[in-house]
Design a protein around this motif. Sequence first.
Motif, PDB file in Angstrom:
ATOM      1  N   VAL A   1       0.825  -1.205   0.000  1.00  0.00           N
ATOM      2  CA  VAL A   1       0.000   0.000   0.000  1.00  0.00           C
ATOM      3  C   VAL A   1       0.863   1.260   0.000  1.00  0.00           C
ATOM      4  O   VAL A   1       0.487   2.285  -0.585  1.00  0.00           O
ATOM      5  N   GLN A   2       2.038   1.220   0.628  1.00  0.00           N
ATOM      6  CA  GLN A   2       2.887   2.408   0.653  1.00  0.00           C
ATOM      7  C   GLN A   2       3.356   2.788  -0.747  1.00  0.00           C
ATOM      8  O   GLN A   2       3.402   3.974  -1.091  1.00  0.00           O
ATOM      9  N   THR A   3       3.704   1.802  -1.549  1.00  0.00           N
ATOM     10  CA  THR A   3       4.144   2.078  -2.917  1.00  0.00           C
ATOM     11  C   THR A   3       2.993   2.606  -3.760  1.00  0.00           C
ATOM     12  O   THR A   3       3.167   3.530  -4.568  1.00  0.00           O
ATOM     13  N   ILE A   4       1.813   2.053  -3.573  1.00  0.00           N
ATOM     14  CA  ILE A   4       0.633   2.510  -4.314  1.00  0.00           C
ATOM     15  C   ILE A   4       0.297   3.957  -3.965  1.00  0.00           C
ATOM     16  O   ILE A   4       0.014   4.785  -4.838  1.00  0.00           O
ATOM     17  N   LEU A   5       0.340   4.272  -2.678  1.00  0.00           N
ATOM     18  CA  LEU A   5       0.047   5.637  -2.256  1.00  0.00           C
ATOM     19  C   LEU A   5       1.111   6.611  -2.759  1.00  0.00           C
ATOM     20  O   LEU A   5       0.806   7.752  -3.114  1.00  0.00           O
ATOM     21  N   LYS A   6       2.350   6.161  -2.798  1.00  0.00           N
ATOM     22  CA  LYS A   6       3.421   7.007  -3.337  1.00  0.00           C
ATOM     23  C   LYS A   6       3.177   7.291  -4.814  1.00  0.00           C
ATOM     24  O   LYS A   6       3.360   8.425  -5.275  1.00  0.00           O
ATOM     25  N   GLN A   7       2.751   6.283  -5.559  1.00  0.00           N
ATOM     26  CA  GLN A   7       2.453   6.476  -6.974  1.00  0.00           C
ATOM     27  C   GLN A   7       1.258   7.407  -7.160  1.00  0.00           C
ATOM     28  O   GLN A   7       1.249   8.241  -8.080  1.00  0.00           O
ATOM     29  N   THR A   8       0.253   7.283  -6.286  1.00  0.00           N
ATOM     30  CA  THR A   8      -0.913   8.160  -6.357  1.00  0.00           C
ATOM     31  C   THR A   8      -0.508   9.603  -6.116  1.00  0.00           C
ATOM     32  O   THR A   8      -0.941  10.519  -6.833  1.00  0.00           O
TER      33      THR A   8
END
Length: 295
Positions: free
Chosen positions: A224-231
Amino acid sequence: MKMGLEDRIFGIVIYILLTLLAFVTFYPFWNSAVVSFNQGMDTALGGVTFWPREFTLENYKIVLADDRILSGFVVSIARTIVGTFMTIAVTALFAYGMSRKELVGRNYYMTFAIITMYFSGGLIPTYLLIKSLGLFNSFWVFIIPSMVSVWSMIIFRTFFKEIPAGLEDAARIDGCGYWSTFLRIVVPLSGPVVATLSLFTAIAHWNDWFVASIYISTPDLLPVQTILKQTLDSNIATELNADTAAASHLAKRQEYTTKSLMMATMMVTSLPIIMVYPFLQRYFVKGVLVGSLKE
């Protein structure tokens, strides 16, 4: 015992200083939460401190709008649980062996281990190694490379050396070998240090986004941290690509929304691991001080 005037003044000063320290420590987190619930354009006007002035959930809607968020949470939770267990188990075994005086060459092993704390192969050699091991685009790339922590090993080793030798001698008399002694005597006595290092390890696994950004290209394996960073990056990129007058105005408005979006992202990633702290608080004092004892 009755306190004198000097003792009372000293006590008042201490409480005031502790109150100020608590405020300075807690306020940044509280203000971040307030900004995350405040309307982005209004935040840019300033003055948003202790309570949202224009309450909104839009920032969290943007953060949680990605359909990958749920799968990302599953990956992060699985990584944190499995990674923490494997790291603590392997590191504790390593430390137990290093704490035994009868281990031949243990000083050399310790020297080699400490060297890895200060020097690494670098990103490119590590990338090639991970790929050659078949860990690229694999869940185990989160687990295997971090299974041994030298810093945690040193803490474990110091703690194990403090366990009375008589307990292990009694276990040997009763027929226990190294495995039985470790599992039945050493591990049950190591609750404080296990809990403390488990929390530190879990935080490291939960907060890490960099490993997935390098070694994972499959969307279903992104934490989830990587996804939020991409967002977050995609919203910032939208602002930078605005080149018309109307788009520039929208970008300006979005700029302030992005600030609130950053705070919302931090809240989403921080709250789950923060909720673990109260359950392990009683182990902190004893566990953290273990590494400060001189051998």
